[in-house]
Design an enzyme around this catalytic site. Structure first.
Site, short mmCIF file in Angstrom:
data_model
loop_
_atom_site.label_atom_id
_atom_site.label_comp_id
_atom_site.label_asym_id
_atom_site.label_seq_id
_atom_site.Cartn_x
_atom_site.Cartn_y
_atom_site.Cartn_z
N HIS A 1 2.59 -16.32 -19.84
CA HIS A 1 2.23 -16.41 -18.42
C HIS A 1 0.92 -17.16 -18.29
O HIS A 1 -0.01 -16.93 -19.07
CB HIS A 1 2.12 -15.00 -17.84
CG HIS A 1 2.06 -14.96 -16.34
ND1 HIS A 1 2.91 -15.69 -15.53
CD2 HIS A 1 1.25 -14.28 -15.49
CE1 HIS A 1 2.61 -15.45 -14.25
NE2 HIS A 1 1.61 -14.60 -14.21
N LYS A 19 9.75 -8.58 -8.06
CA LYS A 19 8.91 -7.39 -8.23
C LYS A 19 8.28 -6.99 -6.90
O LYS A 19 8.25 -7.80 -5.96
CB LYS A 19 7.83 -7.68 -9.28
CG LYS A 19 6.86 -8.80 -8.89
CD LYS A 19 6.00 -9.22 -10.08
CE LYS A 19 5.02 -10.32 -9.70
NZ LYS A 19 4.43 -10.95 -10.88
N ASP A 52 -2.26 3.13 12.47
CA ASP A 52 -0.89 2.88 12.94
C ASP A 52 -0.80 2.01 14.18
O ASP A 52 0.30 1.71 14.64
CB ASP A 52 -0.21 4.23 13.26
CG ASP A 52 -0.54 5.27 12.21
OD1 ASP A 52 -0.12 5.08 11.06
OD2 ASP A 52 -1.26 6.23 12.54
N CYS A 90 -6.56 0.38 13.64
CA CYS A 90 -6.38 1.79 13.28
C CYS A 90 -5.29 1.89 12.21
O CYS A 90 -4.70 0.89 11.81
CB CYS A 90 -5.98 2.62 14.49
SG CYS A 90 -7.04 2.34 15.94
N TYR A 93 -11.85 2.77 17.56
CA TYR A 93 -12.87 3.51 16.82
C TYR A 93 -14.17 2.73 16.75
O TYR A 93 -14.16 1.54 16.39
CB TYR A 93 -12.38 3.78 15.39
CG TYR A 93 -11.25 4.77 15.31
CD1 TYR A 93 -11.39 6.07 15.78
CD2 TYR A 93 -10.04 4.40 14.73
CE1 TYR A 93 -10.33 6.98 15.68
CE2 TYR A 93 -8.99 5.31 14.62
CZ TYR A 93 -9.15 6.60 15.11
OH TYR A 93 -8.12 7.48 15.00
N ARG A 122 10.24 -19.19 -13.69
CA ARG A 122 10.14 -17.92 -12.95
C ARG A 122 9.57 -18.22 -11.57
O ARG A 122 8.38 -18.43 -11.39
CB ARG A 122 9.23 -16.94 -13.72
CG ARG A 122 9.73 -16.66 -15.15
CD ARG A 122 9.02 -15.49 -15.78
NE ARG A 122 7.57 -15.67 -15.89
CZ ARG A 122 6.94 -16.19 -16.96
NH1 ARG A 122 7.63 -16.55 -18.03
NH2 ARG A 122 5.64 -16.30 -16.96
N ARG A 182 -3.67 -10.50 -20.72
CA ARG A 182 -3.21 -9.35 -19.96
C ARG A 182 -2.27 -8.53 -20.83
O ARG A 182 -2.52 -7.38 -21.10
CB ARG A 182 -2.52 -9.81 -18.67
CG ARG A 182 -2.02 -8.68 -17.81
CD ARG A 182 -1.53 -9.14 -16.43
NE ARG A 182 -0.30 -9.94 -16.47
CZ ARG A 182 0.33 -10.38 -15.38
NH1 ARG A 182 -0.17 -10.10 -14.17
NH2 ARG A 182 1.42 -11.10 -15.47
#
Ligand SMILES: *Cc1c(COP(=O)(O)O)cnc(C)c1O
Length: 409
Positions: free
Chosen positions: A195, A68, A344, A342, A295, A251, A166
């Site tokens: 689970h 997942k 990027d 920042c 910043y 799993r 859940r």
């Protein structure tokens, strides 16, 4: 431009050779030559970690690889194929689209969706052979009727709620639930699972209660003649710590990627982390004392430092909460990330002074930087980062997988 000039420019355009960019040639420029940052995924580590799971379970026990969230950020198709080639037999995803991506990537193994999607998604499940988890009669009937329309079966896994609260049919209600829906001839109960909420925790009381409820639910089904199919409940932690709950399938999630679920398993198994995060320096400067960086200018140069920039930011998974709190590795040596991270980009500091026998670092534009992983004797792990942030490595692996390109080795 005046109208005259515009037409002159237009005339010139017509005369000049139009540049022709061959899309095939452009496509040949690798992602890591477009931006100097990437996630490296070591597929031999994935193979190794599948082998670890295999060594823990009986040969007859199925091994489900949880892929997942794009295989916890590692790239679902490549990881799924690698896991299946090295001993996994089953796959799990969290969304319908994750399942479709696997099928489009030519992955053929059984896929279980770990929750119930909206009933409107039923045709997609059937078309792409993705088995849903089921726990509401409404969905079960809608899914079965859709299958009937196409004249095919409707395979599913029954989710049992044994205490995590859940999803799932409550453990003492599974027989009622199955009686309610099993009139529908298309429905095929392929597996029954639960689970654990605390398989990675110290105490075993709550874990024990969930196990007891689950085995009771399975027995209750069998007593009334309902075959629960593949019985499964163990996540990574339970697979390692509690062999008695392996049942028909385990799993294998986070440990497929080489990550431990708790301190205890470190001495029990040898996992290899598959993900590392890398960048190259895009700019450098020596900074006079007391000048600020990034910043807010929260960091101030102590003098005699070189400030280097790498193209990795919080949009790449480098959580802004790590600003000034994580180390990178350059030339096998730990260096301090400084200033606010920042979106990027971010910066790190290299001490230019020499003292004792310490080798002087003088990194240059283009030099490689390790943000997560090992270089020489230095290591920075997802665990280190997660601990600083008060979160878990799962979250950081997913985040690093979102924008950075993946390089498989
Ligand atoms: C995510 C998930 C797993 C895998 O858990 P790990 O701790 O990563 O091994 C297993 N089962 C279910 C139902 C899950 O949602």
């Amino acid at each position: 431009m005046t109208p005259d000039e515009t037409s002159a420019a237009g005339a010139q355009d017509e005369q000049a050779e139009k540049p022709v960019f061959d899309p095939d040639q452009l496509a040949l420029i690798p992602e890591t030559d477009r931006r100097w940052s990437w996630v490296e995924v070591d597929l031999s580590a994935i193979r190794h970690n599948v082998g670890v799971a295999r060594s823990l379970i009986k040969p007859s026990t199925r091994l489900l690889a949880v892929v997942k969230s794009d295989a916890y950020g590692h790239g679902a198709v490549r990881v799924a194929k690698t896991a299946l080639q090295s001993g996994a037999n089953y796959l799990a995803v969290a969304t319908v689209d994750e399942g479709i991506k696997l099928r489009e990537g030519m992955v053929g193994a059984p896929i279980v969706l770990l929750s119930e999607p909206p009933a409107t998604a039923a045709p997609l499940l059937l078309a792409y052979k993705i088995m849903p988890s089921i726990y509401t009669p409404e969905f079960a009937i809608a899914y079965a009727e859709k299958a009937d329309e196409y004249g095919i079966r409707a395979p599913f896994h029954l989710a049992v709620n044994t205490g995590m609260n859940r999803i799932g049919v409550r453990y003492d209600n599974v027989v009622d639930f199955m009686r309610k829906v099993s009139f529908h001839r298309a429905l095929d109960l392929v597996g029954t699972f639960t689970h654990f909420a605390t398989a990675d925790c110290e105490g075993t009381l709550d874990f024990g209660i969930q196990v007891k409820r689950f085995t009771e639910a399975i027995s209750a089904l069998r007593e009334v003649g309902i075959d629960p199919g593949i019985v499964h409940c163990a996540n990574s932690a339970a697979t390692v710590r509690y062999p008695q709950v392996h049942f028909d399938m385990v799993r294998w999630g986070v440990s497929l990627y080489g990550l431990h679920t708790c301190q205890e398993t470190r001495s029990m198994i040898n996992l290899k982390p598959a993900m590392s995060v890398h960048a190259r320096i895009t700019d450098t400067r020596t900074l006079p004392m007391s000048e600020g960086v990034s910043y807010g200018l929260n960091y101030r140069s102590p003098g005699s430092v070189k400030i280097c920039t790498v193209p990795v930011g919080y949009a790449d998974g480098l959580n802004r909460g790590l600003s000034g709190r994580t180390d990178f590795i350059v030339d096998g040596t730990r260096v301090r990330q400084v200033g606010n991270i920042c979106m990027d980009q971010c910066m790190f500091e290299v001490d230019l002074r020499t003292y004792g026998t310490r080798r002087r670092l003088d990194p240059q534009i283009g030099d490689e930087v390790v943000i997560v992983g090992r270089q020489g004797d230095s290591v920075v792990t997802l665990d280190d980062m997660a601990n600083k942030l008060g979160t878990i490595h799962y979250e950081l692996a997913c985040a690093f997988g979102m924008r950075l390109p993946k390089v498989y080795v």
